[in-house]
Design an enzyme around this catalytic site. Structure first.
Site, PDB file in Angstrom:
ATOM      1  N   CYS A   3       0.803  -1.232   0.000  1.00 14.50           N
ATOM      2  CA  CYS A   3       0.000   0.000   0.000  1.00 14.50           C
ATOM      3  C   CYS A   3       0.832   1.276   0.000  1.00 14.50           C
ATOM      4  O   CYS A   3       0.724   2.081  -0.924  1.00 14.50           O
ATOM      5  CB  CYS A   3      -0.933   0.004   1.193  1.00 14.50           C
ATOM      6  SG  CYS A   3      -1.957  -1.465   1.246  1.00 14.50           S
ATOM      7  N   ARG A  63       5.503  -8.237  -0.367  1.00 20.03           N
ATOM      8  CA  ARG A  63       5.530  -7.191  -1.401  1.00 20.03           C
ATOM      9  C   ARG A  63       6.280  -5.948  -0.897  1.00 20.03           C
ATOM     10  O   ARG A  63       5.997  -5.450   0.178  1.00 20.03           O
ATOM     11  CB  ARG A  63       4.104  -6.833  -1.826  1.00 20.03           C
ATOM     12  CG  ARG A  63       3.501  -7.898  -2.746  1.00 20.03           C
ATOM     13  CD  ARG A  63       2.072  -7.606  -3.081  1.00 20.03           C
ATOM     14  NE  ARG A  63       1.172  -7.878  -1.969  1.00 20.03           N
ATOM     15  CZ  ARG A  63      -0.139  -7.657  -1.992  1.00 20.03           C
ATOM     16  NH1 ARG A  63      -0.695  -7.160  -3.073  1.00 20.03           N
ATOM     17  NH2 ARG A  63      -0.884  -7.931  -0.952  1.00 20.03           N
TER      18      ARG A  63
END
Ligand code: UGA
Length: 434
Positions: free
Chosen positions: A263, A330
């Site tokens: 994010c 990620r």
């Protein structure tokens, strides 16, 4: 009320399970047959504390089901929540192809009034563009309203964040749709959650601005920590004192190897791109990205200095996920550090409680040995790097660790240990900004 959630990624699955737990009738839909079959068998596609238990309870009580039949799920529900992925495209802007495919299905499937709630993080102006896109593609002009309702959940505490949010933001132009969205979150009224009703544009901006602000706060303390090291100050004392000022607040002032995850990096980049496109440069966000990128290099340089070179050094790395309590790697700073160490011909012995399978996909090849446990990872190493602050590392047997290591050098990028205690045990200890 019947609700359909499209997309069973982090946001979609947590939201679907959470709403079912609120007592609503929820169908979670995904085009990925394998994922849906696994969910129907009760297998979790992600690691998230508390998710499995609530999911199984709601399935048992017939409030939650999983399907690949998008058309039926749309037609049966009063509210359709869109939570498909908006991954970063090649140009730094979010790729909206999944959301556009959903818009097509909505246009062709809606036969009566529906409230469409977009939860995916989308570029500024997308909600209104989607509204126009669905209208344009509708053969029969059936009325619908579209609302932007951003999600603020954190991986690792997603269920808690969904059940007890700091606020609910509703970006809507329609009184009826606002009423319906408030209704699905009714249990949150009891715990006095603030509801912010605003335009879709402001709601989209709230999402990007929140993540960018938090990323900026982390970046600020990382730079202060780097300077603290130079003057021999403890950044934890500095951060604590800063945080006591109510205007600043104590959260997200913990220094580390830089922010990661799916994010913050993506959303800050998206805000920068939006600024460029709309000729309103987001210079602070731009510099935050640059500083954050450099932070893992600063950590690698510190490891290099501590171990007096990296070539052929054996280094234990504890923690691979971008933060604890998740298997998500990620943009994980830990993986960025591992890659740079391997580029400098170090040999890595890595361990993570849950993120090894995901890390293998990224760190395959020579230079990284994945270990079964933390003690194997520290055996015969020239130095140890704490890269993610899992609780199990906080409680590790440090005497045993020291006896297993070739050289007792610890680089603790998350400050999980007390410098004095580490020195007393006999470690050469390097914290972050201490
Ligand atoms: C973040 C936001 O915190 C959520 O509110 C938001 O909903 C979510 O993004 C999203 O947009 O979906 P998340 O990416 O799960 O949540 O993780 P955070 O807990 O925010 O951590 C992000 C990164 O910042 C991690 O790499 C973490 O280690 C780092 N961090 C966090 C620090 O280095 N220092 C801190 O003090 C806090």
């Amino acid at each position: 009320m019947r609700v359909t959630v499209i997309g069973t990624g982090y946001v979609g699955l947590v939201c679907g399970v959470g709403l079912a737990d609120f007592g609503l009738n929820v169908t979670c839909v995904d085009c990925n047959q394998q994922r849906i079959s696994a969910l129907q068998r009760g297998e979790m596609p992600i690691y998230e504390i508390g998710l499995e238990e609530i999911l199984k309870r709601c399935v048992k009580n017939h409030r939650l089901k999983f399907s690949t039949d998008l058309k039926t799920a749309i037609q049966q529900a009063a509210v359709i929540i869109v939570a498909v992925g908006t991954p970063e495209g090649a140009n730094g802007k979010p790729d909206l192809s999944q959301i556009e495919t959903v818009a097509q299905s909505l246009a062709s499937s809606i036969q009566e009034y529906k409230v469409i709630v977009v939860k995916s993080t989308v570029p500024l102006g997308t909600t209104r563009r989607l509204n126009d896109l669905i209208k344009k593609q509708q053969k029969r002009k059936v009325k619908f309203d579209i609302v932007y309702n951003p999600e603020f959940l954190r991986e690792g505490t997603a269920i808690e964040d969904f059940m007890r949010p700091n606020r609910v933001v509703i970006g809507s132009d329609s009184k009826e749709a606002t009423r319906v969205v408030k209704e699905i979150y009714r249990p949150l009224y009891i715990i006095e959650t603030p509801f912010i009703v605003t335009t879709p544009e402001a709601a989209e901006m709230i999402k990007y601005a929140s993540n960018t602000f938090l990323a900026t706060k982390i970046t600020f303390i990382n730079e202060v920590a780097n300077l603290c090291e130079k003057i021999g100050a403890d950044v934890h004392h500095v951060a604590y004192a800063l945080g006591l000022d109510k205007r600043i607040g104590s959260m997200f002032l913990h220094p580390g190897p830089g922010f990661g995850g799916s994010c913050f990096p993506k959303d800050v980049r998206a805000l920068v791109e939006a600024g460029k496109e709309l000729n309103s440069p987001q210079r602070l966000a731009e510099i935050v990205l640059q500083i954050n990128q450099a932070q893992s290099e600063i950590v690698v340089a510190k490891i290099d200095r501590a171990l007096q070179g990296l070539d052929q050094k054996r280094i234990g790395v504890l923690g691979l996920s971008f933060k604890p309590n998740t298997d998500d790697v990620r943009e994980s700073p830990s993986l960025a550090i591992c890659k740079k160490l391997v580029e400098n011909h170090a040999i890595i012995q890595a361990y993570d409680p849950v993120a090894v399978p995901n890390s293998r996909k990224v760190l395959s090849g020579e230079g990284v040995i994945f270990c079964e446990n933390a003690y194997d990872a520290v055996t015969k190493v020239d130095g140890l790097v704490i890269a993610t602050e899992w609780n199990e590392f906080r409680n590790i047997d440090l005497i045993k660790v020291k006896s297993l290591m070739k050289n007792p050098v610890v680089i603790d990028t998350r400050n999980i240990f007390e410098p004095q205690k580490m020195k007393k045990i006999g470690f050469q200890y390097f914290g972050q900004g201490r």
